[in-house]
Write a protein that holds these residues in place. Structure first.
Motif, PDB file in Angstrom:
ATOM      1  N   ASP A 182      67.239  83.098  32.338  1.00 31.91           N
ATOM      2  CA  ASP A 182      66.391  81.969  32.709  1.00 31.91           C
ATOM      3  C   ASP A 182      67.203  80.699  32.940  1.00 31.91           C
ATOM      4  OD1 ASP A 182      64.154  83.549  32.527  1.00 31.91           O
ATOM      5  OD2 ASP A 182      63.563  82.855  30.535  1.00 31.91           O
ATOM      6  N   ARG A 183      68.343  80.575  32.268  1.00 35.48           N
ATOM      7  CA  ARG A 183      69.107  79.330  32.336  1.00 35.48           C
ATOM      8  C   ARG A 183      70.379  79.447  33.161  1.00 35.48           C
ATOM      9  NH1 ARG A 183      68.839  77.342  26.091  1.00 35.48           N
ATOM     10  NH2 ARG A 183      70.007  75.546  26.881  1.00 35.48           N
ATOM     11  N   LEU A 184      70.733  80.666  33.558  1.00 33.78           N
ATOM     12  CA  LEU A 184      72.018  80.859  34.219  1.00 33.78           C
ATOM     13  C   LEU A 184      72.092  80.141  35.568  1.00 33.78           C
ATOM     14  CD1 LEU A 184      74.783  82.114  34.058  1.00 33.78           C
ATOM     15  CD2 LEU A 184      73.851  84.229  35.034  1.00 33.78           C
ATOM     16  N   THR A 185      71.002  80.125  36.318  1.00 35.34           N
ATOM     17  CA  THR A 185      71.006  79.419  37.596  1.00 35.34           C
ATOM     18  C   THR A 185      71.308  77.939  37.392  1.00 35.34           C
ATOM     19  OG1 THR A 185      69.437  80.975  38.573  1.00 35.34           O
ATOM     20  CG2 THR A 185      69.652  78.829  39.633  1.00 35.34           C
ATOM     21  N   ARG A 186      70.746  77.368  36.329  1.00 37.26           N
ATOM     22  CA  ARG A 186      71.002  75.964  36.011  1.00 37.26           C
ATOM     23  C   ARG A 186      72.473  75.755  35.654  1.00 37.26           C
ATOM     24  NH1 ARG A 186      67.421  74.026  31.176  1.00 37.26           N
ATOM     25  NH2 ARG A 186      66.278  75.756  32.099  1.00 37.26           N
ATOM     26  N   TRP A 187      73.049  76.698  34.913  1.00 36.49           N
ATOM     27  CA  TRP A 187      74.461  76.576  34.548  1.00 36.49           C
ATOM     28  C   TRP A 187      75.352  76.689  35.778  1.00 36.49           C
ATOM     29  CZ3 TRP A 187      74.309  80.523  29.898  1.00 36.49           C
ATOM     30  CH2 TRP A 187      73.537  79.982  28.859  1.00 36.49           C
ATOM     31  N   CYS A 188      75.025  77.612  36.675  1.00 41.34           N
ATOM     32  CA  CYS A 188      75.844  77.786  37.879  1.00 41.34           C
ATOM     33  C   CYS A 188      75.820  76.543  38.765  1.00 41.34           C
ATOM     34  CB  CYS A 188      75.366  78.996  38.677  1.00 41.34           C
ATOM     35  SG  CYS A 188      75.770  80.588  37.921  1.00 41.34           S
ATOM     36  N   ALA A 189      74.751  75.783  38.697  1.00 38.45           N
ATOM     37  CA  ALA A 189      74.651  74.573  39.514  1.00 38.45           C
ATOM     38  C   ALA A 189      75.652  73.507  39.084  1.00 38.45           C
ATOM     39  CB  ALA A 189      73.232  74.014  39.453  1.00 38.45           C
ATOM     40  N   VAL A 190      76.122  73.563  37.816  1.00 39.21           N
ATOM     41  CA  VAL A 190      77.089  72.571  37.328  1.00 39.21           C
ATOM     42  C   VAL A 190      78.467  73.175  37.095  1.00 39.21           C
ATOM     43  CG1 VAL A 190      75.325  71.104  36.285  1.00 39.21           C
ATOM     44  CG2 VAL A 190      76.407  72.903  34.910  1.00 39.21           C
ATOM     45  N   ALA A 191      78.574  74.506  37.089  1.00 34.60           N
ATOM     46  CA  ALA A 191      79.845  75.161  36.759  1.00 34.60           C
ATOM     47  C   ALA A 191      80.681  75.396  38.014  1.00 34.60           C
ATOM     48  CB  ALA A 191      79.592  76.485  36.057  1.00 34.60           C
ATOM     49  N   ASP A 192      81.951  75.043  37.935  1.00 36.48           N
ATOM     50  CA  ASP A 192      82.905  75.394  38.979  1.00 36.48           C
ATOM     51  C   ASP A 192      83.517  76.762  38.718  1.00 36.48           C
ATOM     52  OD1 ASP A 192      82.940  72.686  40.333  1.00 36.48           O
ATOM     53  OD2 ASP A 192      83.545  72.130  38.295  1.00 36.48           O
ATOM     54  N   ILE A 193      83.599  77.131  37.438  1.00 35.31           N
ATOM     55  CA  ILE A 193      84.177  78.412  37.015  1.00 35.31           C
ATOM     56  C   ILE A 193      83.187  79.107  36.094  1.00 35.31           C
ATOM     57  CG2 ILE A 193      86.089  79.548  35.806  1.00 35.31           C
ATOM     58  CD1 ILE A 193      87.744  76.980  36.374  1.00 35.31           C
ATOM     59  N   LEU A 194      82.903  80.368  36.380  1.00 43.73           N
ATOM     60  CA  LEU A 194      82.086  81.210  35.507  1.00 43.73           C
ATOM     61  C   LEU A 194      82.933  82.411  35.125  1.00 43.73           C
ATOM     62  CD1 LEU A 194      79.163  81.617  34.328  1.00 43.73           C
ATOM     63  CD2 LEU A 194      78.731  83.059  36.340  1.00 43.73           C
ATOM     64  N   ARG A 195      83.290  82.496  33.854  1.00 45.22           N
ATOM     65  CA  ARG A 195      84.084  83.627  33.366  1.00 45.22           C
ATOM     66  C   ARG A 195      83.216  84.431  32.412  1.00 45.22           C
ATOM     67  NH1 ARG A 195      85.495  87.266  29.805  1.00 45.22           N
ATOM     68  NH2 ARG A 195      85.359  85.652  28.200  1.00 45.22           N
ATOM     69  N   VAL A 225      84.086  82.938  40.260  1.00 40.84           N
ATOM     70  CA  VAL A 225      83.520  83.842  39.253  1.00 40.84           C
ATOM     71  C   VAL A 225      84.596  84.864  38.904  1.00 40.84           C
ATOM     72  CG1 VAL A 225      81.725  85.531  38.708  1.00 40.84           C
ATOM     73  CG2 VAL A 225      81.188  83.564  40.175  1.00 40.84           C
ATOM     74  N   VAL A 226      84.867  85.010  37.612  1.00 38.21           N
ATOM     75  CA  VAL A 226      85.850  85.981  37.138  1.00 38.21           C
ATOM     76  C   VAL A 226      85.173  86.877  36.115  1.00 38.21           C
ATOM     77  CG1 VAL A 226      88.083  86.346  36.042  1.00 38.21           C
ATOM     78  CG2 VAL A 226      87.731  84.332  37.496  1.00 38.21           C
ATOM     79  N   ILE A 227      85.180  88.180  36.388  1.00 39.46           N
ATOM     80  CA  ILE A 227      84.559  89.161  35.497  1.00 39.46           C
ATOM     81  C   ILE A 227      85.668  90.009  34.893  1.00 39.46           C
ATOM     82  CG2 ILE A 227      82.924  91.076  35.302  1.00 39.46           C
ATOM     83  CD1 ILE A 227      81.550  89.984  37.833  1.00 39.46           C
ATOM     84  N   THR A 228      85.854  89.903  33.587  1.00 36.96           N
ATOM     85  CA  THR A 228      86.882  90.699  32.923  1.00 36.96           C
ATOM     86  C   THR A 228      86.365  92.112  32.694  1.00 36.96           C
ATOM     87  OG1 THR A 228      86.151  89.694  30.837  1.00 36.96           O
ATOM     88  CG2 THR A 228      88.122  88.792  31.863  1.00 36.96           C
ATOM     89  N   LEU A 229      87.265  93.094  32.907  1.00 35.07           N
ATOM     90  CA  LEU A 229      86.901  94.507  32.895  1.00 35.07           C
ATOM     91  C   LEU A 229      87.635  95.281  31.808  1.00 35.07           C
ATOM     92  CD1 LEU A 229      87.247  95.016  36.767  1.00 35.07           C
ATOM     93  CD2 LEU A 229      85.161  94.412  35.497  1.00 35.07           C
ATOM     94  N   GLY A 230      88.025  94.618  30.730  1.00 39.39           N
ATOM     95  CA  GLY A 230      88.758  95.292  29.663  1.00 39.39           C
ATOM     96  C   GLY A 230      90.109  95.778  30.153  1.00 39.39           C
ATOM     97  N   GLY A 231      90.413  97.022  29.865  1.00 31.81           N
ATOM     98  CA  GLY A 231      91.690  97.606  30.251  1.00 31.81           C
ATOM     99  C   GLY A 231      91.877  97.785  31.738  1.00 31.81           C
ATOM    100  N   ARG A 232      90.799  97.564  32.522  1.00 31.12           N
ATOM    101  CA  ARG A 232      90.893  97.691  33.982  1.00 31.12           C
ATOM    102  C   ARG A 232      91.191  96.366  34.661  1.00 31.12           C
ATOM    103  NH1 ARG A 232      85.830  99.122  33.482  1.00 31.12           N
ATOM    104  NH2 ARG A 232      85.217  98.371  35.564  1.00 31.12           N
ATOM    105  N   GLY A 233      91.405  95.320  33.893  1.00 33.65           N
ATOM    106  CA  GLY A 233      91.781  94.051  34.481  1.00 33.65           C
ATOM    107  C   GLY A 233      90.611  93.113  34.682  1.00 33.65           C
ATOM    108  N   ALA A 234      90.532  92.493  35.851  1.00 32.55           N
ATOM    109  CA  ALA A 234      89.487  91.513  36.123  1.00 32.55           C
ATOM    110  C   ALA A 234      89.157  91.497  37.608  1.00 32.55           C
ATOM    111  CB  ALA A 234      89.920  90.123  35.674  1.00 32.55           C
ATOM    112  N   LEU A 235      87.873  91.325  37.897  1.00 36.92           N
ATOM    113  CA  LEU A 235      87.413  91.121  39.267  1.00 36.92           C
ATOM    114  C   LEU A 235      87.318  89.625  39.505  1.00 36.92           C
ATOM    115  CD1 LEU A 235      86.188  92.079  41.991  1.00 36.92           C
ATOM    116  CD2 LEU A 235      83.947  92.021  40.860  1.00 36.92           C
TER     117      LEU A 235
END
Length: 323
Positions: A182-195, A225-235
Motif C-alpha cells: 500500500d505504501r511502496l508507490t509512495r516510497w518510490c515517488a521519493v526514492a532514487d534507489i530501491l534496494r 532498482v537493485v534486487i539481491t539474489l543471494g549467492g546468484r548475485g544481484a539484478l
C-alpha cells in the motif's frame, strides 16, 4: 553529472535491533545459552558505511536499557556519528534468530512499543540539519506506527538536497506485506534507489517477474532498482536497462546482515564515483555495475564471518577488490 570534491556524508535513519543467537555448545536441558549481537538493518548499513570510510551519521532512538548501550557502543566504535539520535525510555527491539543448515536466519521479533518506532515531529525536525549527500532508510522504522509516516515526511524534505535510498526489508511476521504494498508507490515517488531482496520482491509484487517488478517501480519514480539474489548475485535495473552482477565465491558462515552490507557497499561506491547528491537521472549503467560489483564483494565478506560484522576498508581482501 558526477559530483567532484571532498567525500560527502551519508545519513542513515532507522532502527537498532538486538539479534539473539543460541549457543548450542553451552546450552542444555537446564537452559539456553544466548548471545546478543547488535543489529538492525539500518544500523548495520551505517556501521558498514563507516567502516568502508564514508562519513556516516546514524539517526536512531536508543533505549536506556543494556541493549541501547550495546548499540551506541558498536556504532561509535565503527566511526558512526550519532549527532541527532535520541535517548528514549521505551525498550529496545529484540530479534531471536534461528539459523538453518545453510546459515539462513529466521527471526522471532519482540518489538511492540519499542523505542525505534516512536519518532516525533519535533525529534525529526531537530535532526534535520544536515549537509549529507544521501539519506538512507527503510526496514521497520519506515513502516511501523507512529513514526513511519513522520519519516515519510522527513524523506520528502531531505530529497530537496540529497539522494534518497530505501530498503523495504519486508518483515511479514511483524507487518502484513499488504501494508508495504500500500505504501511502496509512495516510497518510490521519493526514492532514487530501491534496494531489496528477491524474497522481498515475492511479497511486494506477487506473481510478477523480477523484471516486471522493476518496471513497475521505475514507473512510480525510482531510477535505480537493485534486487539481491543471494549467492546468484544481484539484478540491477537502471530505468529499465538491466544487468546481472555475480556474487563472488565465499564460504558462508551465515547471511546475517549481508543485504545491509550490500547496500552500504553500493552507496559507498556511488559516493566515491561522485553520483550521490543527485537524482541519478544521468548516471551510466557502467558506473552502477561497478558499484554493485563492489557491493557484492562487501556482502560476501560479511557472509564469511558470524553475524552482521561487515569488513573494514583496510582489510586485505577488500583492498584487492578495489584495485
Amino acid at each position: 553529472m558526477a559530483r567532484s570534491g571532498s567525500p560527502g556524508s551519508i545519513t542513515v535513519l532507522g532502527e537498532c535491533v538486538a539479534d539473539i543467537f543460541q549457543n548450542p555448545a553451552q546450552s542444555g536441558p537446564d537452559g539456553l545459552s544466548l548471545r546478543a549481537m547488535p543489529g538492525g538493518g539500518p544500523a548495520n548499513t551505517a556501521v558498514a558505511l563507516a567502516r568502508l570510510g564514508t562519513p556516516t551519521r546514524f539517526l536512531g532512538r536508543f533505549s536506556n536499557d543494556v541493549f541501547g548501550t550495546l548499540f551506541r557502543t558498536r556504532l561509535h566504535a565503527s566511526g558512526v556519528d550519532l549527532t541527532g539520535s535520541v535517548t528514549a525510555c521505551e525498550p529496545s527491539t529484540l530479534a531471536v534468530a534461528d539459523l538453518d543448515a545453510a546459515g539462513q536466519a529466521a527471526y522471532t521479533f519482540y518489538a511492540d512499543g519499542a523505542a525505534d518506532w516512536q519518532w516525533t515531529d519535533r525529534e525529526l525536525a531537530e535532526a534535520s540539519k544536515s549537509d549529507a549527500v544521501c539519506l538512507h532508510t527503510g526496514s521497520l522504522a519506515l513502516i511501523r506506527h507512529p513514526g513511519g509516516s513522520r519519516i515519510e515526511d522527513y524523506l520528502a524534505q531531505a530529497r530537496e538536497h540529497a539522494t534518497v535510498s530505501i530498503d523495504p526489508n519486508v518483515r511479514p511476521l511483524l507487518v502484513p506485506p499488504s501494508a508495504y504494498r500500500d505504501r511502496l508507490t509512495r516510497w518510490c515517488a521519493v526514492a532514487d534507489i530501491l534496494r531489496l531482496s528477491e524474497d522481498d520482491c515475492a511479497l511486494l509484487a506477487p506473481g510478477a517477474s523480477l523484471e516486471e517488478a522493476c518496471d513497475t517501480w521505475h514507473a512510480a519514480g525510482t531510477h535505480l532498482v537493485v534486487i539481491t539474489l543471494g549467492g546468484r548475485g544481484a539484478l540491477v535495473s537502471l530505468d529499465g536497462l538491466r544487468v546481472t552482477v555475480p556474487a563472488p565465491p565465499v564460504v558462508v558462515v551465515d547471511t546475517v546482515g549481508a543485504g545491509d552490507a550490500f547496500t552500504a557497499g553500493l552507496l559507498h561506491r556511488l559516493e566515491a564515483l561522485g553520483h550521490l547528491g543527485s537524482r541519478l537521472d544521468e548516471i551510466a549503467l557502467e558506473d552502477v555495475t561497478d558499484a554493485c560489483t563492489f557491493a557484492a564483494h562487501v556482502a560476501a565478506l560479511t557472509c564469511s564471518v558470524p553475524g552482521a560484522n561487515p569488513p573494514w576498508a583496510d582489510e586485505s581482501a577488500l583492498r584487492i577488490s578495489t584495485e
